[in-house]
Design an enzyme around this catalytic site. Structure first.
Site, short mmCIF file in Angstrom:
data_model
loop_
_atom_site.label_atom_id
_atom_site.label_comp_id
_atom_site.label_asym_id
_atom_site.label_seq_id
_atom_site.Cartn_x
_atom_site.Cartn_y
_atom_site.Cartn_z
N LYS A 35 0.81 -1.22 0.00
CA LYS A 35 0.00 0.00 0.00
C LYS A 35 0.85 1.27 0.00
CE LYS A 35 -0.71 0.38 5.02
NZ LYS A 35 0.05 1.63 5.17
N THR A 36 1.96 1.28 0.73
CA THR A 36 2.80 2.48 0.77
C THR A 36 3.39 2.76 -0.61
OG1 THR A 36 3.35 2.03 3.09
CG2 THR A 36 4.75 3.59 1.90
N ASP A 222 -3.36 7.72 4.64
CA ASP A 222 -2.91 6.35 4.87
C ASP A 222 -3.53 5.84 6.18
OD1 ASP A 222 -1.56 3.99 4.50
OD2 ASP A 222 0.37 4.75 5.20
N GLU A 223 -3.67 4.53 6.30
CA GLU A 223 -4.22 3.88 7.50
C GLU A 223 -5.57 4.50 7.90
OE1 GLU A 223 -2.86 1.31 8.45
OE2 GLU A 223 -0.68 1.39 8.22
N GLN A 253 -7.50 -4.57 9.75
CA GLN A 253 -6.44 -4.18 10.67
C GLN A 253 -6.84 -3.00 11.55
OE1 GLN A 253 -2.20 -4.61 9.22
NE2 GLN A 253 -3.20 -4.63 7.22
N ARG A 604 2.16 -10.42 10.56
CA ARG A 604 3.50 -9.83 10.76
C ARG A 604 4.58 -10.80 10.30
NH1 ARG A 604 2.03 -5.66 9.85
NH2 ARG A 604 0.07 -6.73 9.50
#
Length: 765
Positions: A35-36, A222-223, A253, A604
């Site tokens: 995504k980044t 973002d997020e 998330q 993770r």
């Protein structure tokens, strides 16, 4: 620059998101889906292909680390032009606006920012001044209410009006009111104020709102799943004129509801903004196949989510293992031995390993075992550098220098190092300052003319003179040199050097490191002013300081692990009553968030994932029989290698006393070796559907149909029930959900809630 530069090595969905034109866009990006990269390449695409000026783009995220990474990636794509963009955290961006327009809410431009410990101290003063019991009105209780109120733009009077007749909450309103007045008197703000005051300025001042909404033609967030109500309003204000809002996030998330994040912001995005383009990023570039399958199976049981499924083109199957220990010591010993084994066999390094857990209390035995085995580790979430006493003292001096109205910081350092201004003297000064309606420093400056203070006036005036000499120097000297002068002039370093105490060596090293932080600031920051340095200090977070290159095993809570990745992950304590926690209230929202936390932990891991649990665990001094978490039974048996009988040459039961607890190994899911005490919720295909008029998105109409209404001896429509948290209520609807019941209850005071019967611990009345 060719278009291929922005889309090279991208999958089709990533290209679709990067090259989308104008309008609102929701990018639902699964864990490890890049995504980044997509976000930064979209920014570069807008600048190079759509000729958008960098200064017309606003990009927001939640940590300084993420913001710096985003800025660095954009700069690599488009060059120095990236420096004219506004890329930063919500707080840093709002602080920038607030510094410019703070006069509109009665703040001086040199206002200081109080962190959590400052807020705790100030609230303590308020509770004491109002003669209230700090056990009844605890910091945790009061601060949460104030934070929630500010998130809803609710001032003390509005809060009071909404809670008339509730004695305790009326007292909370008194605390909130006094706290707000003390902040204003000190020319200070807390972290919630940075956001709420900025929104207030934008909403109340058309010229300011028009300036920023004109300026930012494209807003990217973002997020987005972590945004709260005030952040949603901010984004809506700034993007309303041009309509070019792009948000990136993952509903699976969303794990910060307990601190104010509003999960509905991402679920309801498509209904809140016009003509939304939705792009799903489901291809994972991080984790091996087995790990992804485990994550998909766990999260699929959630009721409130979008329909996503992670997948990978990689041939790496990965390792997914479980281990059942007799107790927490055996569990920790297994983890340590497995770390050593992988380092020896696979040539791995300590930094490749992370041990995650639901509760901080689980870290003690893990730490003891790592220490005994000589395994280096870093405990993430311990005492932060900027919260250590010696560093807080230096920062307090800097705050008083930049803002002489800051009484809270002044009281911290007025007699450190000792100057003969003890608590009695300080109380006398405070009393005189209150009578004269002055700050403490103003009263100290004229103490020679005040009979009650004249005896010690020379001490007070000497302190004032030091502050104002340093205040003049702050405008003339580079930040690092000025920090050195403050440390020298105040005598902080000398106090520790001359003490002769061995434990003060670490404090001396920390003070030197603080100077290094100032030097690093000068190297990295475009704005090298003292004010900018203080802003930077106020907004630093523990996550920003995590060094992934450090040669040590990382220990952290599951909440802290979000956004990180490790080749090998251990999740310890995967037991019912621990994970999910027994103190959950049984609401669908809370249970879903707990499951999302498990999903975050699983994703993770890159190559190896170990899920461990115990048969007994000592809790608050008592040994209790535990049981494997229901999350373990959600994972298909064919994915799991059970290592419970593997010893790796270690005596896991060395510290264990007592007989082995008996567990029911009856499979609750076909093919699963695990049995959990609570029934799982069945996965049903998910489409975007509202939950029968409640305004909440759930999976689908099909799911609601499958959750057939029941009228058996369990719960029925019309039953009056009592809940330990929500109080008295009446059941309005009952749905069957694979052995459990979803209850829609109208509570007298808490309003409408949806609870899972197996967790809610309801009492019929």
């Amino acid at each position: 620059m060719n278009k291929s530069v922005f889309t090279e090595n991208m999958n089709n969905k990533q290209v679709e998101a990067i090259t989308y034109g104008d309008g609102a866009m929701l990018i639902l990006a699964g864990a490890g889906s890049g995504k980044t990269r997509v976000l930064t390449h979209r920014i570069a695409f807008l600048i190079k292909k759509k000729s958008v000026h960098p200064s017309e783009i606003l990009a927001l995220t939640f940590t300084n680390k993420a913001a710096n990474e985003m800025k660095e990636r954009v700069e690599n794509l488009i060059g120095p032009a990236a420096n004219t963009m506004w890329i930063g955290t919500f707080h840093s961006m709002c602080l920038r606006i607030l510094r410019t327009h703070c006069d509109k809410i009665g703040l001086g431009s040199n206002f200081v920012i109080y962190d959590t410990s400052d807020q705790k101290e100030l609230l303590g003063d308020c509770i004491s001044e109002l003669n209230l019991d700090d056990k009844i009105y605890s910091y945790q209780y009061i601060s949460k209410i104030i934070s929630n109120s500010k998130d809803k733009s609710m001032d003390p009077e509005t809060f009071r009006a909404l809670n008339l007749g509730n004695h305790k909450l009326e007292k909370v309103a008194d605390i909130y009111d006094l706290y707000s007045r003390k902040l204003l008197k000190n020319n200070a703000v807390d972290f919630d104020d940075i956001l709420s005051f900025t929104v207030k300025i934008l909403e109340k001042n058309k010229s300011v709102k028009d300036f920023y909404s004109d300026k930012f033609k494209y807003v990217l967030v973002d997020e987005y799943q972590d945004t709260n109500n005030i952040q949603y309003r901010l984004v809506k204000i700034l993007s309303k004129k041009h309509g070019n809002l792009c948000v990136v996030g993952d509903d699976d998330q969303s794990i910060y509801g307990w601190r104010g994040a509003n999960f509905e912001n991402i679920l309801n995005f498509e209904s809140q903004f016009k003509q939304v383009k939705t792009v799903f990023l489901e291809q994972n570039y991080r984790s091996a196949k087995k790990i992804l399958e485990a994550a998909n199976n766990v999260i699929s049981k959630n009721i409130l989510r979008k329909n996503k499924k992670l997948w990978t083109e990689s041939d790496n199957e990965g390792t997914l293992c479980t281990f059942t220990a007799r107790n927490e010591y055996a569990e920790a010993q297994f983890i340590v031995e497995k770390i050593k084994d992988l380092i020896k066999k696979d040539k791995m390094e300590y930094k490749d390993f992370a041990i995650l857990y639901r509760l901080n209390s689980l870290s003690r035995v893990l730490e003891d075992t790592l220490l005994s085995a000589g395994v280096p580790y870093k405990l993430f979430g311990g005492l932060k550098f900027y919260e250590r006493k010696e560093i807080k003292d230096i920062i307090a001096y800097l705050r008083v220098i930049i803002n002489p109205d800051d009484n809270l910081s002044l009281k911290r350092i007025v007699n450190f190092p000792r100057r003969g201004i003890g608590n009695i003297s300080l109380a006398d000064i405070e009393r005189q300052a209150a009578m004269r309606d002055e700050t403490i420093l103003e009263t100290m400056a004229v103490s020679g003319s005040i009979p009650e203070l004249s005896k010690n006036a020379s001490k007070y005036e000497k302190f004032v003179e030091m502050i104002f000499v340093l205040r003049a120097d702050s405008a003339e000297m580079p930040v690092s040199k000025f920090v050195e002068k403050v440390i020298d002039s105040t005598g902080i370093m000398d106090a520790y050097v001359n003490s002769g105490k061995i434990e003060n060596k670490a404090r001396i090293d920390n003070i030197k490191e603080f100077v290094s932080a100032a030097v690093e600031f000068e190297k990295q920051s475009e704005d090298k002013s003292f004010e900018s340095f203080m802003n930077n200090l106020a907004l630093v977070t523990d996550l920003d300081s995590l060094d992934s290159e450090e040669g040590a095993v990382t220990l952290m809570t599951l909440h802290s692990s979000k956004g990180l990745e490790f080749p090998v992950v251990f999740i310890a304590g995967v037991e019912n009553s621990t994970f999910p926690m027994s103190r959950l209230d049984g609401s669908v929202e809370e249970l879903d968030e707990e499951r999302r936390l498990c999903y975050v932990g699983i994703t993770r891991a890159k190559n190896h994932l170990y899920l461990t649990c115990t048969k007994t665990r000592t809790v608050y001094g008592k040994t209790v029989v535990t049981g494997p978490s229901e999350y373990l039974s959600d994972i298909p048996a064919e994915l799991i290698e059970d290592l419970s009988n593997e010893h790796l040459g270690a005596d896991y039961d060395k510290r264990y006393q007592g007989s082995e607890a008996h567990w029911d190994k009856t499979p609750k899911n076909p093919g699963s070796p695990w049995h959990a005490s609570a029934s799982p919720r069945t996965h049903i295909p998910k489409d975007k559907t509202m939950f029968e008029g409640t305004g909440r998105i759930v999976n689908s109409v099909e799911q609601l149909n499958n959750m057939k209404k029941v009228s058996d001896d369990a719960f029925e429509t019309g039953n009056k029930v009592e809940h330990r948290k929500f109080g008295i209520g009446v059941i309005e609807k009952v749905f069957k959900d694979s052995g459990d019941e979803l209850l829609e209850i109208q509570f007298d005071k808490a309003g409408k809630k949806r609870l899972m019967a197996a967790y809610a611990n309801l009492k019929k009345i």
